[in-house]
Design a protein around this motif. Sequence first.
Motif, PDB file in Angstrom:
ATOM      1  N   ARG A  15      42.675  41.209  30.214  1.00 34.98           N
ATOM      2  CA  ARG A  15      41.411  39.801  30.449  1.00 34.98           C
ATOM      3  C   ARG A  15      40.806  40.293  31.461  1.00 34.98           C
ATOM      4  N   LEU A  16      41.386  41.348  32.794  1.00 31.38           N
ATOM      5  CA  LEU A  16      40.119  41.627  33.272  1.00 31.38           C
ATOM      6  C   LEU A  16      38.275  42.058  33.177  1.00 31.38           C
ATOM      7  N   LEU A  17      39.412  43.109  32.303  1.00 28.35           N
ATOM      8  CA  LEU A  17      37.439  43.411  31.501  1.00 28.35           C
ATOM      9  C   LEU A  17      36.177  41.840  31.000  1.00 28.35           C
ATOM     10  N   ASP A  18      37.352  40.663  30.797  1.00 29.48           N
ATOM     11  CA  ASP A  18      36.214  39.372  30.484  1.00 29.48           C
ATOM     12  C   ASP A  18      35.544  38.993  32.058  1.00 29.48           C
ATOM     13  N   LEU A  19      36.262  39.543  33.223  1.00 29.38           N
ATOM     14  CA  LEU A  19      35.179  39.289  34.704  1.00 29.38           C
ATOM     15  C   LEU A  19      34.031  40.227  34.701  1.00 29.38           C
ATOM     16  N   LEU A  20      33.783  41.591  34.067  1.00 30.36           N
ATOM     17  CA  LEU A  20      32.814  41.972  34.270  1.00 30.36           C
ATOM     18  C   LEU A  20      31.839  42.144  33.915  1.00 30.36           C
ATOM     19  N   ASP A  21      30.614  42.303  34.140  1.00 32.21           N
ATOM     20  CA  ASP A  21      29.749  42.184  33.285  1.00 32.21           C
ATOM     21  C   ASP A  21      29.083  43.130  31.847  1.00 32.21           C
ATOM     22  N   ALA A  22      28.094  43.035  31.122  1.00 32.31           N
ATOM     23  CA  ALA A  22      27.977  44.319  30.572  1.00 32.31           C
ATOM     24  C   ALA A  22      27.706  45.110  30.863  1.00 32.31           C
ATOM     25  N   GLY A  23      27.733  45.317  31.961  1.00 37.28           N
ATOM     26  CA  GLY A  23      26.762  46.935  32.088  1.00 37.28           C
ATOM     27  C   GLY A  23      28.540  47.848  32.610  1.00 37.28           C
ATOM     28  N   GLU A  24      29.153  46.576  33.392  1.00 36.29           N
ATOM     29  CA  GLU A  24      30.330  46.861  34.173  1.00 36.29           C
ATOM     30  C   GLU A  24      31.323  47.733  32.698  1.00 36.29           C
ATOM     31  N   ARG A  25      30.809  46.531  31.734  1.00 31.39           N
ATOM     32  CA  ARG A  25      32.135  47.001  30.885  1.00 31.39           C
ATOM     33  C   ARG A  25      31.894  48.452  29.709  1.00 31.39           C
ATOM     34  N   GLU A  26      30.092  48.454  29.780  1.00 30.34           N
ATOM     35  CA  GLU A  26      29.868  49.824  28.792  1.00 30.34           C
ATOM     36  C   GLU A  26      30.160  50.953  30.212  1.00 30.34           C
ATOM     37  N   ARG A  27      29.871  50.853  31.401  1.00 24.26           N
ATOM     38  CA  ARG A  27      30.340  52.182  31.909  1.00 24.26           C
ATOM     39  C   ARG A  27      31.941  52.159  32.672  1.00 24.26           C
ATOM     40  N   ALA A  28      32.451  51.292  32.025  1.00 19.96           N
ATOM     41  CA  ALA A  28      34.454  51.431  31.794  1.00 19.96           C
ATOM     42  C   ALA A  28      34.473  52.320  30.155  1.00 19.96           C
ATOM     43  N   GLU A  29      33.775  51.869  29.509  1.00 24.79           N
ATOM     44  CA  GLU A  29      33.716  52.106  27.866  1.00 24.79           C
ATOM     45  C   GLU A  29      33.655  53.724  28.309  1.00 24.79           C
ATOM     46  N   ARG A  30      32.754  54.258  28.974  1.00 21.06           N
ATOM     47  CA  ARG A  30      32.728  55.454  29.319  1.00 21.06           C
ATOM     48  C   ARG A  30      33.509  56.303  29.515  1.00 21.06           C
ATOM     49  N   ARG A  31      34.497  55.858  30.111  1.00 17.93           N
ATOM     50  CA  ARG A  31      35.550  56.981  30.775  1.00 17.93           C
ATOM     51  C   ARG A  31      36.975  57.013  30.342  1.00 17.93           C
ATOM     52  N   ALA A  32      37.423  58.114  30.319  1.00 15.84           N
ATOM     53  CA  ALA A  32      38.366  58.268  29.946  1.00 15.84           C
ATOM     54  C   ALA A  32      39.805  57.727  30.457  1.00 15.84           C
ATOM     55  N   ASP A  33      39.304  57.282  31.379  1.00 16.59           N
ATOM     56  CA  ASP A  33      40.668  56.296  31.669  1.00 16.59           C
ATOM     57  C   ASP A  33      39.777  54.681  32.630  1.00 16.59           C
ATOM     58  N   PRO A  34      39.668  54.395  31.366  1.00 15.80           N
ATOM     59  CA  PRO A  34      38.741  52.507  32.040  1.00 15.80           C
ATOM     60  C   PRO A  34      39.561  52.133  33.282  1.00 15.80           C
ATOM     61  N   HIS A  35      40.883  52.238  33.198  1.00 14.30           N
ATOM     62  CA  HIS A  35      41.964  51.445  33.967  1.00 14.30           C
ATOM     63  C   HIS A  35      41.141  51.186  35.369  1.00 14.30           C
ATOM     64  N   PRO A  36      41.153  51.965  36.481  1.00 16.88           N
ATOM     65  CA  PRO A  36      41.273  52.280  37.914  1.00 16.88           C
ATOM     66  C   PRO A  36      39.307  51.481  37.950  1.00 16.88           C
ATOM     67  N   PHE A  37      38.621  51.808  37.006  1.00 19.77           N
ATOM     68  CA  PHE A  37      37.156  51.293  36.891  1.00 19.77           C
ATOM     69  C   PHE A  37      37.399  50.205  36.957  1.00 19.77           C
ATOM     70  N   VAL A  38      38.449  49.568  36.194  1.00 20.63           N
ATOM     71  CA  VAL A  38      38.446  48.165  35.247  1.00 20.63           C
ATOM     72  C   VAL A  38      39.015  47.121  36.790  1.00 20.63           C
ATOM     73  N   THR A  39      39.937  47.782  36.923  1.00 19.88           N
ATOM     74  CA  THR A  39      40.161  47.102  38.572  1.00 19.88           C
ATOM     75  C   THR A  39      40.386  46.527  38.958  1.00 19.88           C
TER      76      THR A  39
END
Length: 225
Positions: A15-39
Amino acid sequence: MSVAIRATQVVDDQRLLDLLDAGERERAERRADPHPFVTAHALLRRLVADETGMDPRAIDFERRCATCGTDRHGKPHVVGMRDVHVSVSYGERMAVAAVTRLGEVGVDVEDLESADFDGFGSVTLDPTEAARLAHLHGDALLGVRAQLWSRKEAILKATGHGLVVDPSQVVVSAHDAPAELLEWKAAQHLPGPMQVSDLDVGRADHRAAVAVLTSRPLTVRLQRG
Ligand SMILES: CC(C)(COP(=O)(O)OP(=O)(O)OC[C@H]1O[C@@H](n2cnc3c(N)ncnc32)[C@H](O)[C@@H]1OP(=O)(O)O)[C@@H](O)C(=O)NCCC(=O)NCCS
């Protein structure tokens, strides 16, 4: 005037992903572990929203590198709100965000493990700081290292220099004294008076600090969870 801080454990929550904008979601996807960035970025959006009354999804962040001027990395700012200053920090297990109108802000959270390497003193400490740590061992030593490191990184995030400035050139007070910038030895310009505060993020294996470019004393409002 105060600085608002929020600290939380890193979570795996779609659900936290819904708060992020497209650029942030893209940056999160590039990470091996996206959870710290998304949180962390969801935490920052919620905190800015609570402090400004904006919708967390409608906040537009931009970044600017103080060294090369690009907008692809560097210190974050809220577009259209020049008086609102923000900072965010995260590791594998903890995320911390800061918002204030007092002045440019930097926040940093460090895991004790991140301070567990040979040569920590020579890389990060001024000789006067290193001498104060000589009698410490084990977790006590790691705790003090992480505390000093978080103060220095918070200061360098407030100025926007980041680690372009050698952290051993940023001399802070002893770990058992109130957090303070004692001396700025770097060639780069220190933009103004700096206030620093340690933060209790509620975990024995982490240390954190916040720094604000202001002459006014800091009042910290810290919310955990
Ligand atoms: C800023 C820095 C100290 C953060 O280190 P870290 O411990 O890995 O990361 P933290 O989790 O504490 O902080 C990360 C956040 O700091 C912020 N940040 C990045 N650069 C920053 C800077 N120069 N000043 C202030 N904040 C900065 C960003 O919001 C970043 O989050 P994001 O990557 O998700 O956008 C480090 O990345 C650094 O020094 N970067 C700058 C290096 C630089 O400028 N080089 C020259 C390039 S031309």
